[in-house]
Design a protein around this motif. Structure first.
Motif, PDB file in Angstrom:
ATOM      1  N   GLN A  10       0.836  -1.193   0.000  1.00  0.00           N
ATOM      2  CA  GLN A  10       0.000   0.000   0.000  1.00  0.00           C
ATOM      3  C   GLN A  10       0.872   1.244   0.000  1.00  0.00           C
ATOM      4  OE1 GLN A  10      -2.703   0.265   3.273  1.00  0.00           O
ATOM      5  NE2 GLN A  10      -4.010   1.769   2.274  1.00  0.00           N
ATOM      6  N   ARG A  11       0.546   2.180  -0.893  1.00  0.00           N
ATOM      7  CA  ARG A  11       1.273   3.440  -0.968  1.00  0.00           C
ATOM      8  C   ARG A  11       0.353   4.586  -0.567  1.00  0.00           C
ATOM      9  NH1 ARG A  11       4.960   3.807  -6.448  1.00  0.00           N
ATOM     10  NH2 ARG A  11       6.791   2.733  -5.637  1.00  0.00           N
ATOM     11  N   PHE A  12       0.966   5.661  -0.121  1.00  0.00           N
ATOM     12  CA  PHE A  12       0.216   6.847   0.264  1.00  0.00           C
ATOM     13  C   PHE A  12       0.776   8.036  -0.528  1.00  0.00           C
ATOM     14  CE2 PHE A  12      -0.039   3.910   3.805  1.00  0.00           C
ATOM     15  CZ  PHE A  12      -1.390   3.909   4.083  1.00  0.00           C
ATOM     16  N   PRO A  13       0.255   8.274  -1.741  1.00  0.00           N
ATOM     17  CA  PRO A  13       0.783   9.374  -2.572  1.00  0.00           C
ATOM     18  C   PRO A  13       0.672  10.713  -1.857  1.00  0.00           C
ATOM     19  CG  PRO A  13      -0.650   7.938  -3.852  1.00  0.00           C
ATOM     20  CD  PRO A  13      -0.817   7.535  -2.427  1.00  0.00           C
ATOM     21  N   ARG A  14       1.633  11.581  -2.116  1.00  0.00           N
ATOM     22  CA  ARG A  14       1.666  12.917  -1.526  1.00  0.00           C
ATOM     23  C   ARG A  14       1.721  13.964  -2.630  1.00  0.00           C
ATOM     24  NH1 ARG A  14       6.296  13.979   0.933  1.00  0.00           N
ATOM     25  NH2 ARG A  14       7.408  12.206   0.027  1.00  0.00           N
ATOM     26  N   VAL A  15       1.049  15.071  -2.404  1.00  0.00           N
ATOM     27  CA  VAL A  15       1.035  16.188  -3.354  1.00  0.00           C
ATOM     28  C   VAL A  15       1.618  17.418  -2.670  1.00  0.00           C
ATOM     29  CG1 VAL A  15      -0.408  17.757  -4.719  1.00  0.00           C
ATOM     30  CG2 VAL A  15      -0.945  15.309  -4.648  1.00  0.00           C
ATOM     31  N   ARG A  16       2.539  18.086  -3.349  1.00  0.00           N
ATOM     32  CA  ARG A  16       3.085  19.337  -2.822  1.00  0.00           C
ATOM     33  C   ARG A  16       2.986  20.409  -3.907  1.00  0.00           C
ATOM     34  NH1 ARG A  16       7.821  22.488  -2.195  1.00  0.00           N
ATOM     35  NH2 ARG A  16       8.995  21.227  -3.700  1.00  0.00           N
ATOM     36  N   ILE A  17       2.268  21.476  -3.599  1.00  0.00           N
ATOM     37  CA  ILE A  17       2.082  22.568  -4.547  1.00  0.00           C
ATOM     38  C   ILE A  17       3.345  23.422  -4.588  1.00  0.00           C
ATOM     39  CG2 ILE A  17       0.709  24.595  -5.164  1.00  0.00           C
ATOM     40  CD1 ILE A  17      -0.890  22.086  -5.405  1.00  0.00           C
ATOM     41  N   ARG A  18       3.873  23.640  -5.775  1.00  0.00           N
ATOM     42  CA  ARG A  18       5.045  24.501  -5.933  1.00  0.00           C
ATOM     43  C   ARG A  18       4.658  25.928  -6.309  1.00  0.00           C
ATOM     44  NH1 ARG A  18       9.775  21.507  -9.340  1.00  0.00           N
ATOM     45  NH2 ARG A  18      10.190  19.746  -7.927  1.00  0.00           N
ATOM     46  N   GLU A  19       3.754  26.039  -7.256  1.00  0.00           N
ATOM     47  CA  GLU A  19       3.323  27.354  -7.739  1.00  0.00           C
ATOM     48  C   GLU A  19       1.837  27.289  -8.018  1.00  0.00           C
ATOM     49  OE1 GLU A  19       4.415  30.516 -11.343  1.00  0.00           O
ATOM     50  OE2 GLU A  19       5.527  28.642 -11.139  1.00  0.00           O
ATOM     51  N   LEU A  20       1.114  28.327  -7.583  1.00  0.00           N
ATOM     52  CA  LEU A  20      -0.336  28.288  -7.732  1.00  0.00           C
ATOM     53  C   LEU A  20      -0.867  29.670  -8.077  1.00  0.00           C
ATOM     54  CD1 LEU A  20      -2.897  26.530  -7.477  1.00  0.00           C
ATOM     55  CD2 LEU A  20      -3.027  27.226  -5.077  1.00  0.00           C
ATOM     56  N   LYS A  21      -1.572  29.744  -9.227  1.00  0.00           N
ATOM     57  CA  LYS A  21      -2.282  30.946  -9.642  1.00  0.00           C
ATOM     58  C   LYS A  21      -3.717  30.545  -9.975  1.00  0.00           C
ATOM     59  CE  LYS A  21       1.916  32.930 -11.681  1.00  0.00           C
ATOM     60  NZ  LYS A  21       2.545  33.433 -12.931  1.00  0.00           N
ATOM     61  N   ASP A  22      -4.522  31.516 -10.376  1.00  0.00           N
ATOM     62  CA  ASP A  22      -5.912  31.203 -10.696  1.00  0.00           C
ATOM     63  C   ASP A  22      -6.024  30.193 -11.835  1.00  0.00           C
ATOM     64  OD1 ASP A  22      -6.929  32.719  -8.709  1.00  0.00           O
ATOM     65  OD2 ASP A  22      -7.560  34.401  -9.960  1.00  0.00           O
ATOM     66  N   ASP A  23      -5.213  30.359 -12.861  1.00  0.00           N
ATOM     67  CA  ASP A  23      -5.334  29.482 -14.029  1.00  0.00           C
ATOM     68  C   ASP A  23      -4.065  28.687 -14.307  1.00  0.00           C
ATOM     69  OD1 ASP A  23      -3.793  31.617 -14.746  1.00  0.00           O
ATOM     70  OD2 ASP A  23      -4.940  32.168 -16.527  1.00  0.00           O
ATOM     71  N   LYS A 281      13.433   9.599 -11.373  1.00  0.00           N
ATOM     72  CA  LYS A 281      12.838   9.091 -10.145  1.00  0.00           C
ATOM     73  C   LYS A 281      11.483   8.492 -10.496  1.00  0.00           C
ATOM     74  CE  LYS A 281      15.058  12.629  -7.270  1.00  0.00           C
ATOM     75  NZ  LYS A 281      14.832  13.739  -6.302  1.00  0.00           N
ATOM     76  N   GLU A 282      11.387   7.189 -10.420  1.00  0.00           N
ATOM     77  CA  GLU A 282      10.197   6.506 -10.915  1.00  0.00           C
ATOM     78  C   GLU A 282       8.978   6.675 -10.025  1.00  0.00           C
ATOM     79  OE1 GLU A 282      11.091   2.477 -11.797  1.00  0.00           O
ATOM     80  OE2 GLU A 282      12.501   2.974 -13.402  1.00  0.00           O
ATOM     81  N   ASP A 283       9.150   7.278  -8.848  1.00  0.00           N
ATOM     82  CA  ASP A 283       8.002   7.486  -7.966  1.00  0.00           C
ATOM     83  C   ASP A 283       7.750   8.964  -7.698  1.00  0.00           C
ATOM     84  OD1 ASP A 283      10.196   8.045  -6.445  1.00  0.00           O
ATOM     85  OD2 ASP A 283       9.508   6.985  -4.657  1.00  0.00           O
ATOM     86  N   SER A 284       8.300   9.832  -8.546  1.00  0.00           N
ATOM     87  CA  SER A 284       8.144  11.269  -8.330  1.00  0.00           C
ATOM     88  C   SER A 284       7.882  11.954  -9.663  1.00  0.00           C
ATOM     89  CB  SER A 284       9.407  11.844  -7.673  1.00  0.00           C
ATOM     90  OG  SER A 284       9.263  13.215  -7.419  1.00  0.00           O
ATOM     91  N   PHE A 285       6.832  12.776  -9.714  1.00  0.00           N
ATOM     92  CA  PHE A 285       6.404  13.410 -10.960  1.00  0.00           C
ATOM     93  C   PHE A 285       6.144  14.893 -10.721  1.00  0.00           C
ATOM     94  CE2 PHE A 285       5.012   9.071 -10.605  1.00  0.00           C
ATOM     95  CZ  PHE A 285       5.475   8.481 -11.764  1.00  0.00           C
ATOM     96  N   VAL A 286       6.424  15.686 -11.743  1.00  0.00           N
ATOM     97  CA  VAL A 286       6.172  17.125 -11.686  1.00  0.00           C
ATOM     98  C   VAL A 286       5.079  17.444 -12.701  1.00  0.00           C
ATOM     99  CG1 VAL A 286       7.145  19.424 -11.948  1.00  0.00           C
ATOM    100  CG2 VAL A 286       8.555  17.584 -11.003  1.00  0.00           C
ATOM    101  N   PHE A 287       3.960  17.967 -12.220  1.00  0.00           N
ATOM    102  CA  PHE A 287       2.805  18.300 -13.058  1.00  0.00           C
ATOM    103  C   PHE A 287       2.781  19.790 -13.357  1.00  0.00           C
ATOM    104  CE2 PHE A 287       1.344  14.186 -11.890  1.00  0.00           C
ATOM    105  CZ  PHE A 287       0.311  13.838 -12.744  1.00  0.00           C
ATOM    106  N   THR A 288       2.368  20.125 -14.569  1.00  0.00           N
ATOM    107  CA  THR A 288       2.081  21.505 -14.965  1.00  0.00           C
ATOM    108  C   THR A 288       0.651  21.546 -15.476  1.00  0.00           C
ATOM    109  OG1 THR A 288       4.389  21.915 -15.569  1.00  0.00           O
ATOM    110  CG2 THR A 288       2.742  23.439 -16.434  1.00  0.00           C
TER     111      THR A 288
END
Length: 334
Positions: A10-23, A281-288
């Motif tokens: 069992q894994r527990f994914p984590r999300v960390r916001i780097r940059e956040l604007k309205d859009d 890093k096969e367990d770390s992803f950067v989303f845009t």
């Protein structure tokens, strides 16, 4: 670390916001695998609901565009959809027997424009649409209202240009456009007009390591050529730290790396294989993420996680009922 055969993991994914604007948003998704990252990407594009014009009744149209063309353009106008998650799908609404014309599953719009000026071409835009529900209106109308109240403009552009609205059609003197439109809740899987995402991408987070012993054997010219071999400017010289009077080569922006192997090929070409080691890093992803404005980037991320959780819960419940058979055994473990 390999897990013993026949045991669940069992894994527990984590999300960390780097940059956040309205859009716009940039965030990390860690402690999971590519299947989960891609599932989240696909849900953001095609499964998060928004509101869009789905039915257009043309009463008068003497413009140069035919009715179908105008209806199509109206459907692609992004509408504020913060309340979409609470709305009903028209096919599931029991208040109006599924015809999509009640307050629980639809919003009505009206447009009536008549050109009377003989010298000017009249532009009919999204600003001319009148919504019967103030919570759902064209995105540019909401932004213009926010800007008028002294709020920040999400685009940061010239306000006069923003307030023009989205062009629907142009009218000359004597031409008229009058219509009624119904906006309904939907998802991008059914039609692209319901997709809240303009762009959703993710990449493996690169792990870049420099062999310092080999780096010390390079001349200044070789270090500069190594830096220039990266087309996306991943490396730079750190003049603040020097070894043997030479500036160190450091990683400037690891995420600019596009897995093109140009730096590794250059290191091999100058006779220094192993100078730079780059792995994913096969367990770390950067989303845009970029949105159409129908909902904010934060709402898009959170709603996508909610929808994905609902889907996984549905699979788990089916497995508990024994409906998945052998597939359920693989998904749920022993």
């Amino acid at each position: 670390m390999d897990r013993p055969s026949g045991t669940s993991y069992q894994r527990f994914p984590r999300v960390r916001i780097r940059e956040l604007k309205d859009d716009y948003a940039k965030f990390e998704l860690r402690d999971t695998d590519a299947s989960m990252a891609n599932a989240l990407r696909r849900v953001m594009i095609a499964e998060v609901p928004t509101v869009a014009i789905d039915l257009v009744e043309i009463e008068v149209n003497s413009s140069v565009l035919n009715d179908e063309f105008i209806a199509h353009r109206l459907g692609l106008i992004p509408l504020t959809s913060a309340a979409a998650m609470q709305m009903r799908f028209s096919r599931d609404c029991d208040a109006c027997d599924g015809d999509g014309s009640c307050e629980y599953c639809s919003v009505e719009f009206h447009l009536s424009v008549h050109a009377t000026d003989s010298d000017q071409t009249l532009e009919v835009t999204s600003n001319d649409l009148r919504s019967m529900d103030p919570k759902v209106c064209p995105v540019d109308q909401a932004r213009a209202y926010q800007h008028a109240l002294g709020g920040t403009d999400p685009f940061g552009a010239n306000a006069s240009n923003e307030n023009r609205g989205i062009l629907i059609v142009k009218l000359r003197r004597g031409q008229e456009l009058r219509l009624r439109a119904i906006a309904r809740k939907g998802i991008g899987k059914d039609h692209a007009k319901w997709s809240p995402a303009a762009t959703v991408t993710f990449m493996y987070e690169p792990d870049i390591r420099i062999n310092e012993e080999l780096m010390e054997t390079l001349t200044v010219e070789e270090r500069i050529s190594l830096i220039e071999s990266s087309p996306t400017k991943v490396f730079e010289l750190d003049s603040a730290n020097q070894v043997n009077l030479f500036s160190l080569v450091v990683v400037k922006n690891a995420e600019a790396y596009t897995y093109d192997d140009e730096v590794i090929k250059h290191a091999e070409a100058i006779g220094k294989p192993g100078l730079v080691e780059i792995t994913a890093k096969e367990d770390s992803f950067v989303f845009t993420v970029e949105t159409t404005g129908a909902i904010t980037a934060y709402e898009l991320i959170m709603n996508a996680i909610t929808v994905l959780r609902q889907k996984l819960d549905a699979v788990r419940l089916q497995d508990d009922d024994g409906d998945l058979g052998e597939l359920g055994a693989h998904l749920g473990g022993p």
